[in-house]
Design a protein around this motif. Sequence first.
Motif, PDB file in Angstrom:
ATOM      1  N   GLU A 163     -13.700 -23.865  19.634  1.00 20.40           N
ATOM      2  CA  GLU A 163     -14.397 -24.880  20.431  1.00 20.40           C
ATOM      3  C   GLU A 163     -14.701 -24.359  21.833  1.00 20.40           C
ATOM      4  N   ALA A 164     -13.693 -23.758  22.457  1.00 20.80           N
ATOM      5  CA  ALA A 164     -13.862 -23.242  23.813  1.00 20.80           C
ATOM      6  C   ALA A 164     -14.865 -22.096  23.821  1.00 20.80           C
ATOM      7  N   ALA A 165     -14.770 -21.221  22.810  1.00 24.22           N
ATOM      8  CA  ALA A 165     -15.680 -20.076  22.761  1.00 24.22           C
ATOM      9  C   ALA A 165     -17.124 -20.552  22.605  1.00 24.22           C
ATOM     10  N   MET A 166     -17.318 -21.579  21.770  1.00 21.81           N
ATOM     11  CA  MET A 166     -18.673 -22.109  21.590  1.00 21.81           C
ATOM     12  C   MET A 166     -19.197 -22.673  22.905  1.00 21.81           C
ATOM     13  N   LEU A 167     -18.340 -23.404  23.593  1.00 20.37           N
ATOM     14  CA  LEU A 167     -18.745 -24.021  24.858  1.00 20.37           C
ATOM     15  C   LEU A 167     -19.140 -22.944  25.867  1.00 20.37           C
ATOM     16  N   ALA A 168     -18.336 -21.897  25.939  1.00 20.19           N
ATOM     17  CA  ALA A 168     -18.640 -20.802  26.865  1.00 20.19           C
ATOM     18  C   ALA A 168     -20.016 -20.223  26.554  1.00 20.19           C
ATOM     19  N   GLY A 169     -20.270 -19.984  25.268  1.00 19.42           N
ATOM     20  CA  GLY A 169     -21.544 -19.394  24.873  1.00 19.42           C
ATOM     21  C   GLY A 169     -22.711 -20.333  25.139  1.00 19.42           C
ATOM     22  N   LEU A 170     -22.523 -21.614  24.833  1.00 19.98           N
ATOM     23  CA  LEU A 170     -23.609 -22.578  25.038  1.00 19.98           C
ATOM     24  C   LEU A 170     -23.951 -22.699  26.515  1.00 19.98           C
ATOM     25  N   ARG A 171     -22.928 -22.639  27.367  1.00 23.68           N
ATOM     26  CA  ARG A 171     -23.199 -22.730  28.804  1.00 23.68           C
ATOM     27  C   ARG A 171     -23.960 -21.514  29.302  1.00 23.68           C
ATOM     28  N   ALA A 172     -23.685 -20.375  28.670  1.00 17.58           N
ATOM     29  CA  ALA A 172     -24.332 -19.151  29.139  1.00 17.58           C
ATOM     30  C   ALA A 172     -25.745 -18.997  28.592  1.00 17.58           C
ATOM     31  N   ALA A 173     -26.049 -19.687  27.498  1.00 13.01           N
ATOM     32  CA  ALA A 173     -27.340 -19.501  26.831  1.00 13.01           C
ATOM     33  C   ALA A 173     -28.486 -19.980  27.721  1.00 13.01           C
ATOM     34  N   ARG A 174     -29.574 -19.196  27.748  1.00 11.71           N
ATOM     35  CA  ARG A 174     -30.690 -19.556  28.616  1.00 11.71           C
ATOM     36  C   ARG A 174     -31.943 -19.955  27.852  1.00 11.71           C
ATOM     37  N   GLY A 175     -31.876 -19.902  26.527  1.00  9.69           N
ATOM     38  CA  GLY A 175     -33.075 -20.168  25.737  1.00  9.69           C
ATOM     39  C   GLY A 175     -33.531 -21.613  25.794  1.00  9.69           C
ATOM     40  N   SER A 176     -34.816 -21.837  25.476  1.00 14.19           N
ATOM     41  CA  SER A 176     -35.273 -23.220  25.394  1.00 14.19           C
ATOM     42  C   SER A 176     -34.903 -23.813  24.037  1.00 14.19           C
ATOM     43  N   SER A 177     -34.579 -22.951  23.066  1.00 10.40           N
ATOM     44  CA  SER A 177     -33.914 -23.399  21.844  1.00 10.40           C
ATOM     45  C   SER A 177     -32.640 -22.591  21.721  1.00 10.40           C
ATOM     46  N   VAL A 178     -31.570 -23.246  21.334  1.00 15.42           N
ATOM     47  CA  VAL A 178     -30.299 -22.544  21.249  1.00 15.42           C
ATOM     48  C   VAL A 178     -29.673 -22.779  19.885  1.00 15.42           C
ATOM     49  N   ALA A 179     -29.336 -21.680  19.208  1.00 15.76           N
ATOM     50  CA  ALA A 179     -28.694 -21.792  17.903  1.00 15.76           C
ATOM     51  C   ALA A 179     -27.230 -21.416  18.033  1.00 15.76           C
ATOM     52  N   LEU A 180     -26.440 -21.971  17.128  1.00 13.25           N
ATOM     53  CA  LEU A 180     -25.008 -21.726  17.140  1.00 13.25           C
ATOM     54  C   LEU A 180     -24.641 -21.283  15.737  1.00 13.25           C
ATOM     55  N   MET A 181     -23.947 -20.161  15.609  1.00 15.08           N
ATOM     56  CA  MET A 181     -23.537 -19.762  14.270  1.00 15.08           C
ATOM     57  C   MET A 181     -22.255 -18.937  14.297  1.00 15.08           C
ATOM     58  N   ASP A 182     -21.585 -18.825  13.146  1.00 14.89           N
ATOM     59  CA  ASP A 182     -20.363 -18.048  13.049  1.00 14.89           C
ATOM     60  C   ASP A 182     -20.675 -16.566  12.998  1.00 14.89           C
ATOM     61  N   GLY A 183     -19.690 -15.770  13.349  1.00 16.05           N
ATOM     62  CA  GLY A 183     -19.901 -14.331  13.385  1.00 16.05           C
ATOM     63  C   GLY A 183     -19.544 -13.634  12.085  1.00 16.05           C
ATOM     64  N   ASP A 184     -19.132 -14.383  11.071  1.00 13.40           N
ATOM     65  CA  ASP A 184     -18.629 -13.727   9.866  1.00 13.40           C
ATOM     66  C   ASP A 184     -19.658 -13.669   8.735  1.00 13.40           C
ATOM     67  N   LEU A 185     -20.927 -13.938   9.075  1.00 12.86           N
ATOM     68  CA  LEU A 185     -22.033 -13.893   8.105  1.00 12.86           C
ATOM     69  C   LEU A 185     -21.947 -14.989   7.046  1.00 12.86           C
TER      70      LEU A 185
END
Length: 330
Positions: A76-98
């Motif tokens: 949860e925290a890692a996702m939040l960190a990434g979402l805050r850093a994202a600069r795109g006008s569309s932002v996708a969220l996905m797992d790193g394990d394929l």
Amino acid sequence: MTALSVVVPCFNEQGTLTELHARLGDVADELGVGQAFELVLVDDGSTDDTLEVARGLAARDPRVVVLRLSRNFGKEAAMLAGLRAARGSSVALMDGDLQHPPELLTSMYTLLRTTDVEQVVARRDRAADPFVRSQLSRLYYRLVNGLIETVRIQDGVGDFRIMGRPVLDALLELPERNRFSKGLFSWVGFPTGTVSYRNVQRGSGRSGWTLRALLNYGIDGALAFNTRPLRLLLHLGGWAVLVAVVYLLWLLVGYLMHGVTQPGYITTIAVITGLSGVQLLAVGVMGEYVGRIYQEVKARPSYLVHEVIRADQGPRDGDGPAPGDPAGPR
Ligand code: UDP
Ligand code: MG
């Protein structure tokens, strides 16, 4: 201007990151967002070579940004960190394990761009899940939805999704620290589209989820949104009182008709243990809420960023406006 950001929380994903990056690169090309694409990898205190692999990717590809958290703070925290850093006008969220096929982003992004939906969620079918696991999931969603009144949580819908800026900004406005994203995504609302995909086993490594962690996640889900569990306890207490009164009347009638008959030890013990159980349960649930209040009041950041790694700037310690918050003060 970044058109598409992809945020990936990574905990011990050394085996899949390179492939993930390559496949996402192809997706970006196919979508025609080539350079207006950004991959935000959040290293959530991995104990393997995830950071080194991510560093390598960032060195080769300027579109890759790596946030290195100061320790493992949880997904949860890692996702939040990434979402805050994202600069795109569309932002996708996905797992790193394929387990979330990158190619699906093509249709998700297209749906987001061409229709008036502001969120597109990917919904997996459970064909490849072990039977017990999928039954448990089903039960879990039924339970959680039974306990939550404001939002609906869909089975098979996880954190794999893409959202437009309005949704992301709304999400980042929510100040709570005990974050239960599955519910928050649904709480913010906005028109939402769905695409389906087939569930696959992890690319490599092992799932960081233990049964206990899943159970605790379930409890979080039930408690994070409302006070319905407290309401249920109130009902339970009411019923207990009612049963006690009826039983007392019954005893009284017995006494008036036959006088004192038996001592009734068993009944006494049963009543004491039963009611103590109910009380402990009630105190436990209340304690959970009090604990949450305590966490929120302490107001600690959900995570701390140790390093932000970008090709153009090289590694810099303490990069970003505030520790734990690369998007600025909040
Ligand atoms: N993850 C994370 N921090 C953690 C545990 C997991 O960032 O403490 C990431 C992990 O690297 C993966 C995603 O969260 O990208 C989902 O984790 P996992 O595959 O273990 O969960 P599952 O697919 O079993 O739900
Ligand atoms: Mg997984």
